[in-house]
Design a protein around this motif. Structure first.
Motif, mmCIF file in Angstrom:
data_model
loop_
_atom_site.group_PDB
_atom_site.id
_atom_site.type_symbol
_atom_site.label_atom_id
_atom_site.label_comp_id
_atom_site.label_asym_id
_atom_site.label_seq_id
_atom_site.Cartn_x
_atom_site.Cartn_y
_atom_site.Cartn_z
ATOM 1 N N GLU A 1 -52.296 15.178 -3.508
ATOM 2 C CA GLU A 1 -52.993 13.900 -3.732
ATOM 3 C C GLU A 1 -52.264 13.063 -4.783
ATOM 4 N N VAL B 1 -47.673 7.553 -0.037
ATOM 5 C CA VAL B 1 -47.479 8.190 1.279
ATOM 6 C C VAL B 1 -48.805 8.863 1.655
ATOM 7 N N PRO B 2 -49.313 8.628 2.884
ATOM 8 C CA PRO B 2 -50.598 9.257 3.224
ATOM 9 C C PRO B 2 -50.505 10.786 3.228
ATOM 10 N N LEU B 3 -51.641 11.421 2.990
ATOM 11 C CA LEU B 3 -51.684 12.877 2.856
ATOM 12 C C LEU B 3 -51.154 13.603 4.097
ATOM 13 N N CYS C 1 -49.054 13.193 -5.377
ATOM 14 C CA CYS C 1 -47.854 12.698 -4.668
ATOM 15 C C CYS C 1 -48.204 11.470 -3.853
ATOM 16 N N SER C 2 -49.311 11.580 -3.142
ATOM 17 C CA SER C 2 -49.744 10.495 -2.270
ATOM 18 C C SER C 2 -50.004 9.237 -3.108
ATOM 19 N N ILE D 1 -47.489 14.476 3.968
ATOM 20 C CA ILE D 1 -47.016 15.280 2.829
ATOM 21 C C ILE D 1 -47.089 16.754 3.205
#
Ligand SMILES: Nc1nc2c(ncn2[C@@H]2O[C@H](COP(=O)(O)OP(=O)(O)OP(=O)(O)O)[C@@H](O)[C@H]2O)c(=O)[nH]1
Ligand SMILES: [Mg+2]
Length: 383
Positions: free
Chosen positions: A323, A331-333, A325-326, A336
């Protein structure tokens, strides 16, 4: 007086009063936590505490029962906020005795992984690119210094070689990037055949001007950078350079951008590094390129996952890091992918392979979609 007595005779009283004590609980989200103990004598009163504070009972969630010598606390619909240290204190007329247990919760596996590599390897070996203009789908790995970019390529090569592969220099804990050339890496071998995709290794991004120049990555996405180009942090590639490809077509371009972020260091990544990665992402978005994050070093970020890779999608730490990172990169989960690279293992691990193969299967399909769409747009623009 009561407290004094308790302190003096703690062990003795503990053994005297409890027939069974509370046991630690690890419960799946949505499950029921049952904390139970039994006293040796009757006519005791009980007080339940959570993290040292008297338990605040919520209707339909907490149920406290006392049945003779038996004491139970039931907590329905377990969730993260139910975690903590629970204590029961039994009171007699003279003294009190307590016992405690730790409650932790775990997620239900929220993304399904096939922990069997054969089918995924066969699917990828049988995969054919739909757009005839492209012989190999090209992936570019981009990210900070020393986060496992080259190791991802080693891991993917290991899977298809069937033996540990270490050719793409993976360095240990250095602040300067070990990868200094733009390097195209094929996957497979002449005996078993090559896979229809390649990985392009890059130098790491740094907060200062010593790392990879973002203009060079953007040029690489568009297919302008030839294999073997020695990165120059202070001066990006220009069209007069030998390594500059003037008129790249679809086969020279990158078909999917793989951002690499280390799970154990996401919170301490310098904001300047994130901003540089975002700049590249923005350019990739303008090109309609699929973009994903491979979140490496999951074993360093979560001891449960280090113990058993099958816990990766049950781990709250991993989910929280995904989350983060997102949020940081936008970037959407579902784009990832937590992965673990080979780094100390000398033998093949099917679990490491499966986690990587799961991610690889997705990005191959998305890169293939991109190649189809790219040509369709060009044809409709020309027509
Ligand atoms: N524990 C653990 N270590 C990893 C993992 N992936 C990579 N590493 C280690 O991280 C270090 C850096 O790995 P590299 O693959 O060289 O990283 P890089 O991003 O290519 O680094 P530069 O090219 O120098 O920018 C090495 O010591 C690897 O062994 C992983 O999944 N888990
Ligand atoms: Mg490298």
């Amino acid at each position: 007086m009561k407290e004094e007595y308790w302190n003096q005779s703690k062990n003795y009283e503990w053994e005297k009063e409890f027939a069974t004590v509370l046991a630690d609980q690890q419960v799946k989200h949505g499950g029921t936590i049952t904390l139970k103990c039994e006293a040796k004598t009757e006519e005791l009163t009980a007080i339940w505490k959570k993290n040292g504070q008297r338990l605040d009972c919520v209707q339909d969630k907490h149920t406290i029962k006392q049945n003779g010598k038996s004491f139970t606390l039931e907590i329905k619909n377990a969730e993260e906020k139910d975690e903590g240290d629970y204590t029961i204190t039994l009171n007699t007329k003279l003294y009190s005795v307590s016992c405690s247990a730790k409650v932790t919760t775990e997620l239900n596996e929220w993304r399904e992984i096939k922990w069997n590599q054969a089918e995924m390897i066969d699917t990828l070996r049988a995969f054919r690119i739909r757009n005839g203009e492209v012989k190999q789908l090209c992936f570019l790995v981009n990210g900070p210094v020393g986060v496992g970019k080259s190791s991802i390529i080693n891991t993917i090569k290991t899977i298809f070689e069937g033996r540990p592969y270490v050719n793409y220099l993976a360095a240990s804990g250095l602040s300067q990037s070990q990868t200094i050339y733009y390097k195209k890496c094929e996957v497979g071998n002449t005996k078993d055949g090559f896979l229809p995709f390649t990985f392009h290794d890059t130098m790491g991004i740094q907060k200062d001007e010593n790392g990879l120049h973002t203009d060079d990555i953007i040029s690489a996405l568009k297919g302008h950078v030839k294999d073997g180009y020695p990165f120059n942090p202070t001066s990006p590639l220009t069209e007069h350079n030998l390594y500059y490809c003037k008129n790249p077509d679809l086969k020279d371009r990158i078909h999917c951008l793989v951002n690499v972020i280390p799970a154990d260091k996401i919170s301490i990544l310098d904001d300047k590094v994130i901003q540089k990665m975002k700049k590249v992402r923005d350019e990739a978005s303008k090109l309609d390129l699929p973009q994903v994050v491979f979140m490496t070093r999951v074993d360093k970020a979560c001891p449960l996952t280090a113990e058993d890779l099958h816990n990766v999608y049950k781990s709250k730490k991993i989910k929280q890091n995904m989350e983060k990172c997102s949020g940081a990169l936008g970037v959407p989960l579902n784009c990832i992918f937590p992965v673990k690279n080979y780094y100390k293992e000398t033998e093949i691990s099917e679990d490491i392979n499966c986690l990587m193969l799961h991610a690889l299967t997705k990005i191959v399909l998305w890169a293939d979609d991109y190649a189809v769409e790219y040509s369709r747009k060009q044809t409709s623009a020309e027509g």
